[in-house]
Design an enzyme around this catalytic site. Sequence first.
Site, PDB file in Angstrom:
ATOM      1  N   MET A 177       0.829  -1.200   0.000  1.00  0.00           N
ATOM      2  CA  MET A 177       0.000   0.000   0.000  1.00  0.00           C
ATOM      3  C   MET A 177       0.869   1.258   0.000  1.00  0.00           C
ATOM      4  O   MET A 177       0.696   2.151  -0.821  1.00  0.00           O
ATOM      5  CB  MET A 177      -0.934   0.007   1.205  1.00  0.00           C
ATOM      6  CG  MET A 177      -1.958  -1.114   1.222  1.00  0.00           C
ATOM      7  SD  MET A 177      -3.290  -0.899   0.001  1.00  0.00           S
ATOM      8  CE  MET A 177      -2.664  -1.887  -1.358  1.00  0.00           C
ATOM      9  N   GLY A 178       1.789   1.337   0.934  1.00  0.00           N
ATOM     10  CA  GLY A 178       2.622   2.527   1.056  1.00  0.00           C
ATOM     11  C   GLY A 178       3.457   2.808  -0.176  1.00  0.00           C
ATOM     12  O   GLY A 178       3.808   3.960  -0.443  1.00  0.00           O
ATOM     13  N   THR A 264       3.166   3.060   6.896  1.00  0.00           N
ATOM     14  CA  THR A 264       3.769   1.820   7.372  1.00  0.00           C
ATOM     15  C   THR A 264       2.644   0.847   7.739  1.00  0.00           C
ATOM     16  O   THR A 264       1.481   1.235   7.838  1.00  0.00           O
ATOM     17  CB  THR A 264       4.635   2.087   8.612  1.00  0.00           C
ATOM     18  OG1 THR A 264       3.811   2.699   9.615  1.00  0.00           O
ATOM     19  CG2 THR A 264       5.805   3.008   8.292  1.00  0.00           C
ATOM     20  N   TYR A 273       5.649  -3.427  11.749  1.00  0.00           N
ATOM     21  CA  TYR A 273       6.323  -2.176  12.123  1.00  0.00           C
ATOM     22  C   TYR A 273       7.589  -2.515  12.899  1.00  0.00           C
ATOM     23  O   TYR A 273       7.532  -3.025  14.014  1.00  0.00           O
ATOM     24  CB  TYR A 273       5.399  -1.292  12.969  1.00  0.00           C
ATOM     25  CG  TYR A 273       5.908   0.121  13.142  1.00  0.00           C
ATOM     26  CD1 TYR A 273       5.397   1.161  12.371  1.00  0.00           C
ATOM     27  CD2 TYR A 273       6.902   0.412  14.065  1.00  0.00           C
ATOM     28  CE1 TYR A 273       5.865   2.458  12.521  1.00  0.00           C
ATOM     29  CE2 TYR A 273       7.391   1.694  14.220  1.00  0.00           C
ATOM     30  CZ  TYR A 273       6.864   2.717  13.448  1.00  0.00           C
ATOM     31  OH  TYR A 273       7.336   3.999  13.597  1.00  0.00           O
ATOM     32  N   TYR A 322      -2.910   8.125   7.279  1.00  0.00           N
ATOM     33  CA  TYR A 322      -3.383   7.541   6.022  1.00  0.00           C
ATOM     34  C   TYR A 322      -3.965   6.139   6.225  1.00  0.00           C
ATOM     35  O   TYR A 322      -3.839   5.268   5.377  1.00  0.00           O
ATOM     36  CB  TYR A 322      -2.301   7.544   4.933  1.00  0.00           C
ATOM     37  CG  TYR A 322      -2.947   7.595   3.568  1.00  0.00           C
ATOM     38  CD1 TYR A 322      -3.166   8.803   2.929  1.00  0.00           C
ATOM     39  CD2 TYR A 322      -3.419   6.442   2.955  1.00  0.00           C
ATOM     40  CE1 TYR A 322      -3.814   8.859   1.711  1.00  0.00           C
ATOM     41  CE2 TYR A 322      -4.077   6.485   1.744  1.00  0.00           C
ATOM     42  CZ  TYR A 322      -4.266   7.690   1.124  1.00  0.00           C
ATOM     43  OH  TYR A 322      -4.932   7.737  -0.081  1.00  0.00           O
ATOM     44  N   CYS A 410      -9.626   3.625 -11.594  1.00  0.00           N
ATOM     45  CA  CYS A 410      -9.973   5.041 -11.644  1.00  0.00           C
ATOM     46  C   CYS A 410     -11.161   5.285 -10.730  1.00  0.00           C
ATOM     47  O   CYS A 410     -12.065   4.456 -10.647  1.00  0.00           O
ATOM     48  CB  CYS A 410     -10.236   5.541 -13.058  1.00  0.00           C
ATOM     49  SG  CYS A 410     -11.701   4.906 -13.859  1.00  0.00           S
TER      50      CYS A 410
END
Length: 561
Positions: A177-178, A264, A273, A322, A410
Amino acid sequence: MPESKYRQQTIRAPRGTVLTAKSWLTEAPLRMLMNNLDPDVAENPHELVVYGGIGRAARNWECYDAIVDALTRLEADETLLIQSGKPVGVFKTHDNAPRVLIANSNLVPHWATWEHFNELDAKGLAMYGQMTAGSWIYIGSQGIVQGTYETFVEAGRQHYNGTLAGRWVLTAGLGGMGGAQPLAATLAGACSLTIECQQSRIDFRLRTRYVDEQAATLDDALARITRYTREGKAVSVALCANAADILPELVNRGVRPDLVTDQTSAHDPLHGYLPSGWRWEEYQKNAQSDPHGTMQAAKRSMAAHVRAMLAFSKMGVPTFDYGNNIRQMAKEMGVENAFDFPGFVPAYIRPLFCRGIGPFRWVALSGDPQDIYKTDAKVKEIVAEDKHLHHWLDMARERIHFQGLPARICWVGLEWRQKLGLAFNEMVRCGEVSAPIVIGRDHLDSGSVASPNRETEAMRDGSDAVSDWPLLNALLNTASGATWVSLHHGGGVGMGFSQHAGMVIVCDGTDEAAARIRRVLHNDPATGVMRHADAGYDLAVECAVEQGLNLPMVAATQGKG
């Protein structure tokens, strides 16, 4: 790691038009399951981990083999049931029912903790499905690039007169994701500095052009950022280090970024983490030998990380979570004001959710990139006036590396999803594309998730924790005839903090598919408009009226507004 969770095997989805299963409706979930474990897609495919700490596609390799076998033999009027990555039953249903129904990681609320889940996982009784890992619709980092891009663009609108040129973003995390963050920042016109503790992840992002450069030291990174922002260039820089060390150091130096966030895998302190001062190998070993101590060490580092984010916020730097639950972890370690900076949804994204706008994605089962480029053109043709969307599609084609089967994402809303799905189905029917297309989405969508620290944070009516909505979304998608439907717990923010649903539908060019698409791709985003209208958002009520939704308790949709 139990033997059944590790296998030295390379999985790739079949390409072309030759079927392994009995129909495209069962071939599609088979290919998408395999695609989730493609080494170009998954973070750790040999252990079935797709992304997000331990987000898996199947519980173990025996379960994977059994799922593949079941899908290849599944009849047109049968439905396969998946319980936390394990195939547990095949039942006679009907042609328009989902071919697969999936429930992953769901626990009775009182027991919905990482500690209890990890006990079940160790016994082989559960699997963490994240959002799109266990629901077989992960498309690599592209899946979150546009959402991150939209977030950064909106932050630029709100804080910097509509542009991020000459600005820079400070963040951390280059996982599944990050890893979208640096490219999203570049596309939004900003420089970025992303801290990542694993060199292998930086190497992957450099190779796939999600990151432009790697700095050797913090001083080197800051010198690059200073130079590029002065020149007005949007360049992404990665630094191999621990965010829990780097962010406090930047605060001490008085460095002032223009945006601060984090992606993270803080939602999973046991696997996601790295504690300050630890090596990754040490972290993995201690996670097995001393899980409680390891989690506490990780959360102490998260607390330091969040204190630095709070310091940036106090300086006046726009700072936001986030969606990885790092604020919650810090609060549990005594950072009482951890929630003084907002999450990204209430800060930037909720107006989109009110109109059912979210992460619409599709995949070319043929494996041919040209099929995606043709659908890109079709989207531009149908959504003709949305130049912002056209700009996104142009940038995506230029910069985004396909991972596994070619795919596109999109953000479009209730008004357009059904129209696009029907158009794609017609392209398949006419042979304009070479094989069927699957349409799905992230569980992060307007009506499919309850997550008080992320998507449903600070709802107007206080209904942040009400999880009836994703359950209704899953039930409605099942009734509407989605090809597969999933209901998960804990994605994004970890055990006990979210419930969410997903759907995927196949465009195989048939009239029957068109009828299912007409129902599913209207009803699915409509639940998001419904959910936000029910919470009292005027934008959602306006959209509900425009789109003719029948919401009995929303007077305006009953001609009483």
